[in-house]
Design a protein around this motif. Structure first.
Motif, short mmCIF file in Angstrom:
data_model
loop_
_atom_site.label_atom_id
_atom_site.label_comp_id
_atom_site.label_asym_id
_atom_site.label_seq_id
_atom_site.Cartn_x
_atom_site.Cartn_y
_atom_site.Cartn_z
N HIS A 5 0.83 -1.20 0.00
CA HIS A 5 0.00 0.00 0.00
C HIS A 5 0.87 1.26 0.00
O HIS A 5 0.56 2.25 -0.67
CB HIS A 5 -0.91 0.00 1.23
N GLY A 39 -8.53 4.55 -4.90
CA GLY A 39 -9.36 4.33 -3.72
C GLY A 39 -10.42 3.26 -3.89
O GLY A 39 -10.52 2.62 -4.96
N PRO A 40 -11.25 3.08 -2.88
CA PRO A 40 -12.27 2.03 -2.91
C PRO A 40 -13.33 2.23 -3.98
O PRO A 40 -14.00 1.29 -4.38
CB PRO A 40 -12.88 2.09 -1.51
N PHE A 41 -13.50 3.46 -4.47
CA PHE A 41 -14.51 3.72 -5.50
C PHE A 41 -13.88 3.89 -6.87
O PHE A 41 -14.53 4.30 -7.82
CB PHE A 41 -15.30 4.97 -5.11
N LEU A 43 -10.08 1.92 -8.45
CA LEU A 43 -9.52 0.58 -8.67
C LEU A 43 -9.67 -0.32 -7.46
O LEU A 43 -9.41 -1.53 -7.55
CB LEU A 43 -8.03 0.70 -9.03
N GLY A 44 -10.06 0.23 -6.33
CA GLY A 44 -10.31 -0.59 -5.14
C GLY A 44 -9.07 -1.11 -4.46
O GLY A 44 -9.11 -2.16 -3.81
N LEU A 45 -7.94 -0.39 -4.60
CA LEU A 45 -6.70 -0.85 -3.96
C LEU A 45 -6.69 -0.58 -2.46
O LEU A 45 -5.85 -1.13 -1.74
CB LEU A 45 -5.49 -0.16 -4.63
N ASP A 47 -9.38 -0.09 1.06
CA ASP A 47 -10.73 -0.31 1.55
C ASP A 47 -11.18 0.73 2.57
O ASP A 47 -12.38 0.98 2.72
CB ASP A 47 -10.86 -1.71 2.18
N ASP A 48 -10.24 1.32 3.31
CA ASP A 48 -10.60 2.21 4.41
C ASP A 48 -9.81 3.52 4.32
O ASP A 48 -8.81 3.71 5.05
CB ASP A 48 -10.33 1.53 5.76
N MET A 282 -9.62 9.53 -2.07
CA MET A 282 -10.15 8.18 -1.84
C MET A 282 -11.51 8.21 -1.14
O MET A 282 -12.34 7.32 -1.35
CB MET A 282 -9.18 7.38 -0.96
N ASP A 285 -17.17 9.19 -2.03
CA ASP A 285 -18.04 8.03 -2.24
C ASP A 285 -18.83 8.23 -3.53
O ASP A 285 -19.82 8.98 -3.56
CB ASP A 285 -18.98 7.87 -1.05
#
Length: 610
Positions: A5, A39-41, A43-45, A47-48, A282, A285
């Motif tokens: 990460h 970020g999660p929205f 490539l999703g690398l 999660d938080d 990231m 949303d």
């Protein structure tokens, strides 16, 4: 955070920031775009992102510490009108108008008020990053922007108390004990007092002991400890972490370790601030944006437009020029990182529900992302280019670049023009920089080659040859600018001799304590010459005139030496007044009856004598 990460975050920052700066969009937008992508929205690398955001907020904390290091208490006091006048007026006007916008968008009055108050708190990180990239932080307009940001940082305290009060009034119970407003204010004031006391009496001795130990890494650890410790202490006291770090910086601004501290903190500040922008990107949303895109888009446009109009109006009321007012409106027309804190508190207190909190957070993040774009559009299409802003090649005005004169003159007003004559008479190779284009053009008509450059910027000093010049002559017409240039040259080019134009006795004392090689009050010698001519015209022979002027110089030097250690009130007996005093006897007895000085005149003589 895993090693993978960390590699992804650093890689995104290394690619995005230079690319977006090359495109003219600024590194902030690059970081935000990269954060959205990984970020999660995207490539999703990750999660938080909120976990990373909490860590990355330390970048904002360190940024405020460095700003504090540049704000001596005297300079901070000189900005009190901007902080509590301009800053308070802007916050109040924007909060009032944005509350109306929130109600018009369909929110309840309570939600609209808290949403508006959160959006009022502009992003310190975004604004300071953009001011740094444009080289405007130390300019007057940059200092006014910093003043407004400081007031907004202070405003978070009563706003958090307001959220608690509104939650109690609405009958919600967060399950957490809350304290009355007066207790919160008292605890905050006590926390500030304790931090100021520790800063005045503990920090300098601490760093002196550590410096004598010779352990370089311990100094770095101590610098981080001071920043993070002050931030944590203020947070426990109910204030913002950024305010604690800022106060710690102010308390160390007069320290001999100031530049060392800044050098130690700067790498951490830069990396964490970039990480902060990545994590903000990231946190956007996209699912919330997609489901409520009409409301969010309308809120972003309405909030930014109304806030910008309010900021412009307040700036004009406070006598700002049209250009500065419009630039400030574009720069401040976004929400900021403190909005996340306020909205989280509103969710906890029951003022916001989950959907409202997500919507308002998305509005703030989108406004932060749009700020570099809005600023770029405003600058390019709504502001005509002013002389002095982009002078390369215009009317013979060139920027300072790779200069190599034996002497560098900074500022070319009436004082520097005279100073240059004996140097040029002896064919000394002189480089001259000035940031007033009209002055540069006028000097060109008289045979001078003057380059455009702001000597208060380190990159300009490097480009102007300050590092290779035998002497730097600081001849600018503002004492606070002269002080800043002296700090930079002493810190970055310690072997270069510094000759500085002083404005009054107090300025001369500051320059001597700063370690300049030579300073001269601009009116002192001319005033002596003037008085000597009066004596000559009244019949005193040349030798008597010369002896009298030498005596005045000697007494002034003795008084000045006393004031270096004893302050402005030292050595008063060495200055002659027009009242009869027993000691010392006047050099020439008075010819008329003495009259006492008024208090106002005495103060002027004490503080502003040449």
């Amino acid at each position: 955070m895993e090693l993978g990460h960390a590699v992804v975050l650093l890689g995104a920052a290394v690619v995005a920031a230079p690319l977006f700066r090359k495109l003219g969009l600024g590194s902030v937008l690059g970081y935000l775009a990269a954060g959205l992508l990984i970020g999660p929205f995207g490539l999703g690398l990750f999660d938080d992102p909120m976990t990373i955001l909490h860590v990355a907020e330390l970048g904002v904390v360190m940024l405020l510490f460095i700003i504090g290091l540049e704000m001596r208490p005297s300079r901070l006091w000189s900005l009190r009108r901007e902080i509590f006048g301009l800053g308070a007026a802007q916050v109040a006007a924007c909060a009032l108008l944005l509350t109306g916008v929130g109600i018009a968008l369909g929110f309840t009055p309570a939600v609209a008020l808290i949403g508006a108050c959160g959006f009022v708190l502009s992003s310190t990180a975004v604004i300071m990053q953009m001011l740094d990239e444009r080289g405007e932080r130390m300019e007057p307009q940059g200092q006014r922007a910093v003043s407004i940001l400081l007031l907004e940082d202070l405003a978070i305290v009563p706003l958090l108390a307001l959220v608690v009060f509104m939650g109690a009034a609405m009958g919600t119970d967060s399950g957490e004990a809350t304290r009355p407003l007066w207790q919160a204010v008292l605890i905050g004031l006590l926390a500030i007092a304790a931090l100021v006391g520790a800063g005045r009496y503990l920090l300098n001795p601490l760093f002196r002991i550590l410096a004598n130990s010779g352990a370089r890494e311990v100094m770095t650890a101590a610098a981080l400890l001071v920043v993070l410790g002050a931030a944590l202490f203020m947070q426990v006291g109910g204030l913002s972490m950024a305010m604690g770090a800022f106060l710690a910086g102010v308390l160390l601004s007069d320290s001999t370790f100031r530049h060392q501290l800044e050098a130690d903190i700067e790498p951490f500040r830069g990396i964490l601030l970039g990480l902060f922008f990545l994590s903000v990107g990231m946190a956007l949303d996209l699912a919330v944006v997609a489901s409520d895109w009409i409301l969010i888009a309308g809120a972003v446009v309405a909030f930014m437009a109304v806030k910008g109009i309010a900021i412009y109006a307040v700036a004009r009321v406070f006598k700002a020029r049209h250009r500065e007012a419009l630039e400030r409106a574009a720069l401040f027309a976004q929400g900021g990182e403190f909005a996340f804190v306020l909205y989280a508190a509103a969710l906890t207190a029951g003022v916001f529900d989950g959907r409202t909190s997500a919507v308002m957070t998305a509005v703030v993040i989108l406004s932060m992302a749009l700020t570099p774009v809005v600023t770029l559009i405003i600058t390019r299409f709504f502001l005509p280019e002013e002389k002095g802003l982009s002078p390369d090649g215009a009317d013979g005005v060139d920027r300072a670049d790779d200069l190599h004169g034996r002497v560098l003159i900074i500022g070319f007003g009436r004082f520097a023009q005279v100073v240059s004559q004996p140097l040029l008479a002896r064919d000394v190779d002189v480089s001259i920089i000035e940031n007033d284009v009209e002055m540069i053009q006028a000097a060109g008509n008289f045979g001078f080659k003057v380059y455009y450059g702001d000597g208060a910027r380190l990159d300009v000093l490097h480009a102007s040859g300050a590092g290779t010049a035998e002497a730097v002559l600081v001849c600018v017409d503002k004492p606070e600018v002269a002080d800043h240039i002296v700090e930079l040259v002493k810190a970055e080019f310690p072997l270069t001799r510094l000759y500085v134009r002083a404005f009054d006795r107090g300025h001369s004392l500051r320059l001597v304590k700063a370690g300049v090689d030579y300073e001269l009050r601009e009116t002192f010698e001319s005033a002596l010459k003037f008085g000597g001519q009066v004596l000559a015209d009244m019949g005193l022979d040349d030798q008597g005139v010369a002896e009298t002027l030498d005596d005045v110089r000697r007494r002034d030097e003795q008084r000045f030496e006393a004031q270096i250690t004893g302050g402005l009130t030292a050595g008063r007996s060495l200055m002659r007044g027009n009242v009869v005093t027993p000691q010392p006897a006047p050099y020439v007895p008075p010819k008329r009856e003495a009259r006492p000085l008024s208090e106002e005149t005495a103060d002027v003589l004490e503080d502003e004598d040449a």
